[in-house]
Scaffold this motif. Structure first.
Motif, PDB file in Angstrom:
ATOM      1  N   ARG A  36       0.856  -1.176   0.000  1.00 35.47           N
ATOM      2  CA  ARG A  36       0.000   0.000   0.000  1.00 35.47           C
ATOM      3  C   ARG A  36       0.886   1.218   0.000  1.00 35.47           C
ATOM      4  N   SER A  38       0.983   5.841  -0.869  1.00 32.59           N
ATOM      5  CA  SER A  38       0.265   7.083  -1.137  1.00 32.59           C
ATOM      6  C   SER A  38       1.042   7.860  -2.183  1.00 32.59           C
ATOM      7  N   VAL A  51      -4.957   5.268   1.946  1.00 32.18           N
ATOM      8  CA  VAL A  51      -3.776   4.698   1.313  1.00 32.18           C
ATOM      9  C   VAL A  51      -4.226   3.737   0.231  1.00 32.18           C
ATOM     10  N   ASP A  52      -3.686   3.909  -0.965  1.00 37.88           N
ATOM     11  CA  ASP A  52      -4.056   3.066  -2.097  1.00 37.88           C
ATOM     12  C   ASP A  52      -3.350   1.728  -2.038  1.00 37.88           C
ATOM     13  N   LYS A  53      -4.055   0.687  -2.497  1.00 37.35           N
ATOM     14  CA  LYS A  53      -3.417  -0.612  -2.662  1.00 37.35           C
ATOM     15  C   LYS A  53      -2.533  -0.541  -3.893  1.00 37.35           C
ATOM     16  N   THR A  54      -1.424  -1.241  -3.825  1.00 38.45           N
ATOM     17  CA  THR A  54      -0.515  -1.311  -4.957  1.00 38.45           C
ATOM     18  C   THR A  54       0.145  -2.685  -4.940  1.00 38.45           C
TER      19      THR A  54
END
Length: 114
Positions: A36, A38, A51-54
């Motif tokens: 995760r 940002s 917070v974006d998943k990645t």
């Protein structure tokens, strides 16, 4: 033989496309690490950071295919579009455990007369 690590940080929605594109460009394997993060424009909701998943994808590849692999991933997976991801290339000082792959690479290089 010299190796590089192509490391990508991508939106999980395009993980499979990145892997397939990398394999078509010569990568023989991959590692996927859920993560995760940002970006530069971090969003908040009620004062809490979102917070974006990645996905972090790692490809250990022989250096002669790095440019084609990076160009293919960047183009096919549209990494220049915001939110899709980034890719970086790291030098590898030493490697162990790739003996089988090294033999395959040497054979392919002989066939290609490189």
């Amino acid at each position: 033989m010299r190796f590089k690590i192509v490391m990508t940080f991508v939106n999980p929605e395009i993980t499979e496309k990145v892997i397939n594109t990398a394999k078509k460009a010569g990568a023989t394997g991959d590692v996927v690490i859920p993560a995760r993060g940002s970006g530069s424009s971090q969003a908040t909701f009620l004062g809490v950071s979102i917070v974006d998943k990645t996905d972090i994808l790692l490809f250990v590849v022989e250096e002669h295919i790095v440019n084609n692999l990076l160009d293919a991933i960047s183009s096919e997976c549209k990494l220049r579009e915001p939110g899709n991801g980034i890719a970086v290339v790291l030098n590898v000082e030493r490697v162990a455990g790739l003996e089988k792959q090294i033999e395959n690479i040497k054979g392919k290089l002989r066939d290609e007369n490189l």
